[in-house]
Write an enzyme that holds these catalytic residues in place. Structure first.
Site, PDB file in Angstrom:
ATOM      1  N   GLN A 174       5.790  -6.984  26.962  1.00 37.04           N
ATOM      2  CA  GLN A 174       7.221  -7.106  27.287  1.00 37.04           C
ATOM      3  C   GLN A 174       8.092  -6.750  26.086  1.00 37.04           C
ATOM      4  OE1 GLN A 174       4.857  -9.261  28.163  1.00 37.04           O
ATOM      5  NE2 GLN A 174       5.334 -10.353  30.042  1.00 37.04           N
ATOM      6  N   ASP A 222      10.598 -20.742  29.054  1.00 37.23           N
ATOM      7  CA  ASP A 222      10.366 -20.779  30.494  1.00 37.23           C
ATOM      8  C   ASP A 222      10.521 -22.178  31.062  1.00 37.23           C
ATOM      9  OD1 ASP A 222       8.892 -18.202  29.565  1.00 37.23           O
ATOM     10  OD2 ASP A 222       9.216 -18.034  31.718  1.00 37.23           O
TER      11      ASP A 222
HETATM   12  O1  MRU Z   1       5.788 -13.470  31.883  1.00 33.23           O
HETATM   13  P1  MRU Z   1       7.240 -13.198  31.646  1.00 33.23           P
HETATM   14  O2  MRU Z   1       7.505 -11.826  31.156  1.00 33.23           O
HETATM   15  O3  MRU Z   1       8.087 -13.564  32.831  1.00 33.23           O
HETATM   16  O4  MRU Z   1       7.632 -14.190  30.462  1.00 33.23           O
HETATM   17  C1  MRU Z   1       8.971 -14.280  30.068  1.00 33.23           C
HETATM   18  C2  MRU Z   1       9.175 -15.101  28.862  1.00 33.23           C
HETATM   19  O5  MRU Z   1       8.287 -15.747  28.361  1.00 33.23           O
HETATM   20  C3  MRU Z   1      10.560 -15.163  28.314  1.00 33.23           C
HETATM   21  O6  MRU Z   1      10.522 -15.390  26.935  1.00 33.23           O
HETATM   22  C4  MRU Z   1      11.293 -16.333  28.962  1.00 33.23           C
HETATM   23  O7  MRU Z   1      11.285 -16.205  30.351  1.00 33.23           O
HETATM   24  C5  MRU Z   1      12.687 -16.460  28.512  1.00 33.23           C
HETATM   25  S1  MRU Z   1      13.633 -15.114  29.100  1.00 33.23           S
HETATM   26  C6  MRU Z   1      15.189 -15.321  29.104  1.00 33.23           C
END
Ligand code: MRU
Length: 350
Positions: free
Chosen positions: A201, A242
């Site tokens: 990501q 999260d």
């Molecule tokens: O697996 P993902 O790409 O959904 O994980 C996202 C994250 O860990 C982000 O750091 C988190 O959602 C905060 S985003 C504003």
């Protein structure tokens, strides 16, 4: 959907469907897709076409409306049971980010609180609640940036992990919003972008957003973070979240905990940025957060190419837990909160 200009919105309600940028194609292609059913929303969340805690909350909220809009308009109790079933189904797509269940519960609560209204009105209320959640997230993320910028020194060299920008939220982002606001004040010298194994990501999405905003950055492999800190090349670390418990324990993308330990060892501040919808006041201890385990292929393959022998045993948690004691401050739309978190969270968000 155009993403030119300053910050953009990666999720749109078209009046009939949810329009998203399919993040699995980035950065090669900017593909826009329309989600027209609750099943398509579930699938998009599950496969990370839309991802990031606030963004899946927003998509899930619209998904709930899509799942109930055709329901028969008979008795309330039958209708509400179906609403709960659709919400449970959507919530099964990804377990860790609390924003999803939070958004779904907002809608269920609104429907229940108006149960004497005609079902057609309740459906419309569900949609309006989704729209409010979406608009509110944009406002919250902007406020996070405005508060967080105070923590950023001049000529800052900031390390971040995963993607926390407009792709992951309604708009602006969480940690990304702080970086963006700091950049507007000309405070950012460099953003170190962890590539964020295994789904990249950071490499695929954060760099794409930083490039759009013309913010200076350098991409590094996750395991370079320690060496960067040892060399004195990092002034602070900032990540999103999260799920944050009421004591401040924080679930975020796998690798976040290592960064917090490293930051402590090198005497570098470690900040988390998140809106109130990410704070789970029902949980005390990070140990109780359900961590999503993802497929083996993400680890045994790189793209479509196998990089590990067949039949290897794999452990692939998507998130980890950073204990509150390693977090210097949590940046929310209500301001910068320093430890001890519990009492302050109770006062602000209880
Ligand atoms: O697996 P993902 O790409 O959904 O994980 C996202 C994250 O860990 C982000 O750091 C988190 O959602 C905060 S985003 C504003």
């Amino acid at each position: 959907m155009s993403t030119t200009g300053s910050t953009f919105r990666s999720v749109h309600w078209t009046g009939n469907s949810v329009q998203i940028i399919d993040q699995t194609y980035l950065p090669q292609k900017e593909v826009t897709i329309h989600l027209q059913s609750v099943g398509q929303v579930w699938d998009a969340i599950k496969k990370l076409k839309v991802r990031g805690a606030p963004a899946i909350g927003i998509a899930g909220a619209y998904g709930l409306y899509l799942g109930i809009r055709e329901l028969p308009e008979g008795v309330f109790s039958t209708f509400y049971k179906e609403c709960e079933r659709v919400a449970e189904y959507l919530n099964s797509s990804r377990p860790t980010a609390v924003n999803l269940s939070w958004a779904l519960n907002q809608i269920l609560d609104t429907i229940y609180s108006q149960k004497d209204e005609p079902i057609a009105t309740l459906k419309e209320l569900a949609l309006q609640t989704a729209i409010i959640i979406h608009k509110e997230d944009c406002r919250l993320c902007k406020a996070i940036g405005e508060y967080g910028v105070e923590l950023i020194p001049d000529n800052a060299r900031i390390l971040t992990h995963c993607n926390t920008g407009s792709l992951a939220t309604g708009q602006y982002g969480t940690a990304f919003s702080v970086i963006l606001h700091a950049h507007k004040q000309k405070k950012v010298k460099n953003v170190w972008v962890d590539e964020t194994r295994p789904l990249l990501q950071g490499a695929r999405l954060t760099t794409w957003e930083l490039q759009k905003e013309e913010i200076p950055f350098t991409l590094n492999i996750d395991s370079a973070a320690a060496f960067l800190m040892q060399q004195g090349k990092v002034d602070l670390v900032i990540t999103g979240a999260d799920r944050i418990t009421k004591t401040g324990d924080t679930a975020n993308k796998i690798g976040t905990y290592s960064l917090a330990v490293l930051a402590k060892a090198h005497n570098i501040p470690f900040y988390v940025a998140a809106p109130y919808s990410t704070i789970d006041m029902g949980l005390e201890n990070g140990r109780d957060i359900e961590i999503e385990l993802r497929g083996d292929d993400e680890v045994t393959h790189f793209g479509n190419k196998r990089t590990a022998p067949k039949h290897v045993q794999v452990y692939n948690p998507a998130f980890d837990i950073t204990p509150n004691r390693l977090i210097s401050a949590i940046i929310t739309e209500k301001g910068v909160i320093t430890p001890e978190y519990k009492e302050k969270f109770e006062r602000l968000f209880g």
